[in-house]
Design an enzyme around this catalytic site. Structure first.
Site, short mmCIF file in Angstrom:
data_model
loop_
_atom_site.label_atom_id
_atom_site.label_comp_id
_atom_site.label_asym_id
_atom_site.label_seq_id
_atom_site.Cartn_x
_atom_site.Cartn_y
_atom_site.Cartn_z
N GLU A 63 43.75 90.61 83.20
CA GLU A 63 42.86 91.43 84.00
C GLU A 63 42.05 92.31 83.06
O GLU A 63 42.57 93.27 82.48
CB GLU A 63 43.64 92.32 84.98
CG GLU A 63 42.70 93.10 85.88
CD GLU A 63 43.20 94.49 86.27
OE1 GLU A 63 42.82 94.97 87.33
OE2 GLU A 63 43.96 95.09 85.48
N ASP B 183 48.33 93.12 83.77
CA ASP B 183 47.58 94.20 84.39
C ASP B 183 46.96 95.10 83.33
O ASP B 183 47.56 95.38 82.30
CB ASP B 183 48.52 95.01 85.28
CG ASP B 183 47.83 96.14 85.99
OD1 ASP B 183 46.91 95.86 86.78
OD2 ASP B 183 48.21 97.31 85.76
#
Length: 480
Positions: A230, A185
């Protein structure tokens, strides 16, 4: 490899508390297997007070709402029996204010104070983040901390090398439990604050240095671990990280696909392929493209298309007929709806998975009322399994095709072109070749019939002697 993005809280409830859990996923692995899923991307399962799980209280424990460590081990074992990999979302950029690390830092523990970024005499406490003008400095007791993602999410200080070792321990802990890899993330945010000048600033070179060390550590434990990044940014920024991660989420391409269909403009898809999948044209593929439409931070596909199912079907046609790894957000296979008010309020795109047409039944999660997916609206697995022309069965057929033609993952794109109605391209490897036509418009069009040994239509169309009459929002695949 076809991946499924799964939000535990909303998926399937094994103990009748209304909240999805790890045992619930295990109970529904056969559904995922039948759908054709080869990998599950689990949104954060670690202990967190936030509904979405992205503010971690304890990196070494499962959210008690989702179960216990033994439940996770069982899920891994049962998934592996079905040849399904499990990738875990690990948000290491920040913690919860409730995290023991942060609480000890506030109490003055010297070790943990250096785990976070604190204001000093140079700090502009009114500084705001660049994408929505939210504040990034927050007061807790008598101290101000840096929290780019909000007042409950103090950023970790990766200037501190001791913290790097702590994060390695986190990765090791979950790898030892059998996880097949990680989705990283906010990968571009590890170094996003200039400590010396006390000002927000992306430092991509330092991010890359950090991730190289982490990936090397992970691969030393499990050489086959899959690392998915990401990096939500422009193609130019994404390219800086190309080759570092196994899989890169292709955010720019998600918008190209949706805009192509929304505006009925084949030129947009051609541009998107040329700009964001160019490595599959040149053949210089260092990182696999993770292709998707939407995720937990974005508006759902059917909402973007004003609930037009045919538009959703052609989107899936495109997704499943390009190289890279396709990712499907849970519920998109049945056309679930959901809007995003802003990045701080994403619940409405993560409503409970609809298993039953009535909205109720064994395993149905009920932690949130279904504003966008009400009962008796044909948005359910129960209803769509009965209908051969449903979106669910359309997606199943496409994934089945994709698995039969697994070579597409690593294929080269050539002969990319468009006319007023269609986009066409050839996918090929040394031993395989197909040609694909997508009719982007709602009207019918004709595609010249070429000398291929098979013709597969996804949507509606008629194969005639010299041409194929292709209905709107339909695709044809011609195999050499």
């Amino acid at each position: 490899m076809v991946f499924y993005e799964l939000f535990v809280r909303s998926f399937y409830d094994s103990n009748n508390d209304g909240i999805g859990d790890l045992k619930g996923i295990t109970m529904k692995l056969d559904y995922l297997k039948e759908l054709g899923v080869e990998g599950i991307w689990l949104l954060p399962i670690m202990q967190s007070a936030a509904f979405h799980g992205y503010t971690i209280i304890d990196f070494y424990n499962v959210n008690p709402s989702y179960g216990i460590i033994e439940d996770f081990k069982e899920l891994i074992q049962e998934a592996h029996k079905r040849d399904i990999k499990v990738v875990l979302d690990v948000p290491i950029n920040h913690t919860s204010v409730k995290c023991e690390w942060f609480q000890r830092a506030i109490e003055g523990d010297e070790k943990y104070k250096d785990y976070y970024v604190w204001a000093n005499e140079k700090t502009d406490l009114t500084e705001k983040r660049h994408w929505d003008d939210s504040l990034i400095w927050f007061k807790y007791k008598d101290k101000y901390f840096y929290g780019l993602f909000g007042s409950s999410s103090p950023d970790l200080n990766f200037e501190n090398k001791e913290l790097w070792n702590e994060i390695k321990n986190v990765f090791k802990f979950w790898l030892n439990l059998g996880v097949d890899g990680f989705r990283l993330d906010a990968a571009k945010h590890i170094f996003d604050y200039d400590i010396e000048n006390m000002k927000f600033k992306y430092q991509h070179d330092r991010n890359i240095e950090f991730w190289k060390e982490m990936i090397s550590y992970i691969k030393n434990i499990n050489p086959n671990a899959l690392i998915i990044s990401e990096i939500w940014d422009s193609p130019e920024v994404v390219k800086k990280y190309h080759g570092l991660f196994d899989v890169e989420f292709n955010f720019p391409f998600s918008y190209f696909i949706k805009d192509t269909i929304r505006y009925h403009d084949p030129r947009i898809l051609v541009q998107g392929i040329e700009e964001t999948l160019n490595h599959y044209i040149t053949g210089k593929v260092e990182s696999i493209s993770g292709n998707f439409f939407t995720n937990h931070d974005m508006e759902r596909l059917m909402t973007t298309f004003d609930e037009n199912e045919d538009m959703a079907k052609i989107a899936f046609n495109i997704l499943m007929t390009l190289p890279g790894y396709p990712f499907v957000f849970y519920g998109d296979e049945i056309g679930m709806r959901g809007k995003i008010i802003d990045v701080n309020y994403t619940e409405d795109s993560q409503e409970p998975m609809q298993w039953y047409e009535s909205g109720f039944g064994p395993g149905q999660t009920e932690w949130k009322g279904c504003k966008f997916n009400p009962p008796y609206s044909f948005i359910s697995v129960e209803e769509q399994e009965k209908n051969n022309n449903s979106l669910l069965n359309h997606v199943k057929k496409l994934i089945s095709f994709r698995k039969d033609y697994k070579w597409i993952e690593n294929s080269i794109i050539s002969n990319l072109s468009n006319d007023r109605f269609t986009v066409s391209y050839i996918l090929k490897t040394k031993d395989n070749e197909i040609k694909v036509y997508h009719n982007i418009k709602p009207q019918k069009t004709k595609v010249m019939k070429e000398k291929y040994k098979s013709y597969k239509i996804y949507g509606q169309g008629i194969i005639k002697d010299d041409y194929i009459e292709l209905d709107g929002y339909s695709s044809v695949i011609l195999e050499k």
